[in-house]
Design an enzyme around this catalytic site. Structure first.
Site, PDB file in Angstrom:
ATOM      1  N   HIS A  19       0.815  -1.223   0.000  1.00 34.69           N
ATOM      2  CA  HIS A  19       0.000   0.000   0.000  1.00 34.69           C
ATOM      3  C   HIS A  19       0.841   1.262   0.000  1.00 34.69           C
ATOM      4  CE1 HIS A  19      -3.286  -2.813   1.038  1.00 34.69           C
ATOM      5  NE2 HIS A  19      -3.827  -2.084   0.085  1.00 34.69           N
TER       6      HIS A  19
ATOM      7  N   GLU B  79     -11.884 -10.063  -4.559  1.00 30.67           N
ATOM      8  CA  GLU B  79     -10.466 -10.163  -4.210  1.00 30.67           C
ATOM      9  C   GLU B  79     -10.187 -11.361  -3.308  1.00 30.67           C
ATOM     10  OE1 GLU B  79      -9.250  -6.386  -2.545  1.00 30.67           O
ATOM     11  OE2 GLU B  79     -11.062  -6.184  -1.379  1.00 30.67           O
TER      12      GLU B  79
ATOM     13  N   ASP C 170      -5.074  -8.211  -4.168  1.00 31.01           N
ATOM     14  CA  ASP C 170      -5.374  -9.204  -3.131  1.00 31.01           C
ATOM     15  C   ASP C 170      -5.758 -10.544  -3.748  1.00 31.01           C
ATOM     16  OD1 ASP C 170      -4.906  -8.127  -0.563  1.00 31.01           O
ATOM     17  OD2 ASP C 170      -6.545  -6.725  -0.889  1.00 31.01           O
TER      18      ASP C 170
ATOM     19  N   CYS D  47      -9.621  -2.968 -10.748  1.00 31.60           N
ATOM     20  CA  CYS D  47      -9.009  -1.777 -10.158  1.00 31.60           C
ATOM     21  C   CYS D  47      -7.684  -2.076  -9.466  1.00 31.60           C
ATOM     22  CB  CYS D  47      -9.980  -1.095  -9.193  1.00 31.60           C
ATOM     23  SG  CYS D  47     -10.467  -2.136  -7.813  1.00 31.60           S
TER      24      CYS D  47
END
Ligand code: PEP
Ligand code: MG
Length: 464
Positions: free
Chosen positions: A76, A318, A342, A389
């Site tokens: 992240h 995910e 993920d 995404c």
């Protein structure tokens, strides 16, 4: 206090937690807040490891590069760095020992190279590269007003990922089709305390105002895992990525999720709004979360608030278990958005933030792409939209693979919008579909499809 149904009392608990947290930091001498003022211009930060919230503590105008000993391109902190346009390189052994304060350093986020105390020749070469990049950016900008339609006439919806107010100018810069993923947790991560409902409402309104007629898909809070909130109780979990996070936390702590949903629905009053939930593992969780939305709508109606004109409710895909519930899921959702970061982490059992294993499997290999294809095919069959995404869409070769699998809606980092759009304008999608199909169906000899896509791009003169 957390169990209290009175929102006022619950808010007070967070004030207490914040106070306790600050006190602990002072006692432990861990206050890193001064970095904002102390950062010199054109600073490059070298650290062993960093979370996304810590990165946001630095003054973005002064921070020009980031070097981490740990941290992969899908972590992240890397995603936030990319969104901020800060070149970052991770997995650098002994980075903190290699540079002294004040050293000149070149951080090349594209190739992942770092030059400490570079020679004049290297500096020269990079100065030239920077000029070249600026020319490329100007070329992308010139495509701004062109519709995103492939060479063989297929329209593609290219949206951007966002999460902070500073991301919003990208909507206009790129002239994208909207925001395909708004990571609402970022506001919570950069805030010293739990954002009040009024602050949440204000942010969501600002986002919708900035997007105007373009759609925005808000994802409800995806906290937990590597997205820790400084003011929330820390729970030690052996496997945080598989732990109490995202929608699991939201369903168990309904006060937080319902408060957020209320703020989102209020912000969407009189307009269209799209909501989706992170880390859904089974259809029942989606049903439960959707019920929260319905309850909040009833509440707002009863209290005379204006309601959204249209609400689309979807989910992220995910967690691999959802791949085997697509039939049930697709009857319930309005849309799905694939979180490939993920999804691949769980599909291959490879920690997305662990440099030792992150590159062990090729994400452009048959198992990964077959999973993505199944989602695209099933969603199309029921007349709904599957967007993607994850970071895969932000790499031109990844976007190429996705188009070949049937995806016509992608949400990517704003910096990737130009290169991916340029690639699509030159691409004959039917041709790449024809290349992909036999490769996916072939018995697994060599599993990677990357080289075939590269060869295709070269043959077609596509720039990846
Ligand atoms: C993903 O998992 O692909 C995703 C988009 O969500 P995040 O990166 O925020 O976990
Ligand atoms: Mg995710």
């Amino acid at each position: 206090m957390l169990r209290s149904t009175d929102p006022y009392l619950r808010e007070r608990l967070h004030d207490l937690e914040d106070l306790g947290h600050r006190l602990m930091r002072q006692l432990l001498g861990q206050d890193h807040a001064p970095s904002r003022e102390q950062l010199p211009d054109n600073a490059i930060v070298v650290a062993r490891a960093m979370g996304p919230a810590a990165l946001l503590d630095y003054d973005r105008k002064r921070l020009r590069g980031l070097i981490l000993e740990e941290g992969t391109s899908n972590s992240h902190v890397a995603i936030v760095a990319r969104a901020l346009g800060i070149p970052a390189v991770g997995e650098v052994a002994n980075a903190a020992g290699a540079a002294d304060p004040g050293d000149a350093v070149i951080v090349d986020g594209t190739s992942g190279s770092i030059y400490y105390r570079p020679s004049a020749e290297i500096e020269q070469a990079y100065a030239e590269r920077v000029r070249f990049r600026a020319r490329r950016q100007a070329q992308y900008h010139a495509l701004r007003d062109k519709a995103t339609v492939s060479r063989d006439g297929q329209p593609v919806e290219l949206m951007i990922n966002a999460g902070l107010v500073i991301d919003l100018p990208h909507i206009d810069d790129t002239n994208c089709a909207g925001i395909g993923l708004f990571r609402t947790e970022l506001q919570f991560m950069v805030s010293p305390q739990l954002p009040r409902s009024s602050e949440q409402l204000q942010l969501y309104r600002t986002v919708l105002d900035a997007a105007g007629d373009k759609p925005v898909t808000f994802r409800t809070l995806d906290i937990g895992g590597d997205k820790a909130l400084p003011y929330m109780e820390t729970i030690t979990e052996e496997n945080p990525a598989l732990g109490w996070r995202a929608i699991r936390l939201g369903l168990d702590r309904p006060g937080l999720l319902r408060g957020q949903i209320r703020a989102l629905l209020r912000a969407g009053g009189g307009r269209s709004i799209k909501l989706m939930f992170p880390m859904v593992s089974e259809v029942a969780e989606f049903d439960q979360a959707k019920q929260f939305v319905e309850r909040e709508l009833t509440y707002l109606r009863q209290h005379g608030h204006s309601l959204p004109e249209r609400i689309a409710i979807g989910t992220m895909i995910e967690v691999p278990a959802l791949l085997y519930q697509l039939d049930e899921l697709l009857t319930r959702v309005d849309f799905v958005s694939v979180g490939s970061n993920d999804l691949f982490q769980f599909l291959f059992a490879v920690d997305r933030g662990n440099a030792k294993v992150a590159d062990r499997f090729d994400i452009l290999s048959a198992p990964a792409l077959r999973a993505l294809r199944d989602i695209a095919v099933k969603t199309k069959a029921v007349g709904k939209t599957a967007s993607l995404c994850g970071e895969l869409a932000s790499i031109p070769i990844g976007a190429l693979a996705l188009l070949a699998l049937g995806y016509r809606s992608l949400s990517l980092s704003a910096t990737a919008h130009g290169p991916v759009k340029a690639m699509i304008l030159d691409l004959d999608i039917a041709k790449v579909e024809a290349v992909m199909k036999p490769l996916l169906d072939a018995p697994a000899g060599s599993l990677s499809i990357r080289d075939h896509l590269r060869a295709f791009a070269e043959q077609e003169g596509l720039s990846l």
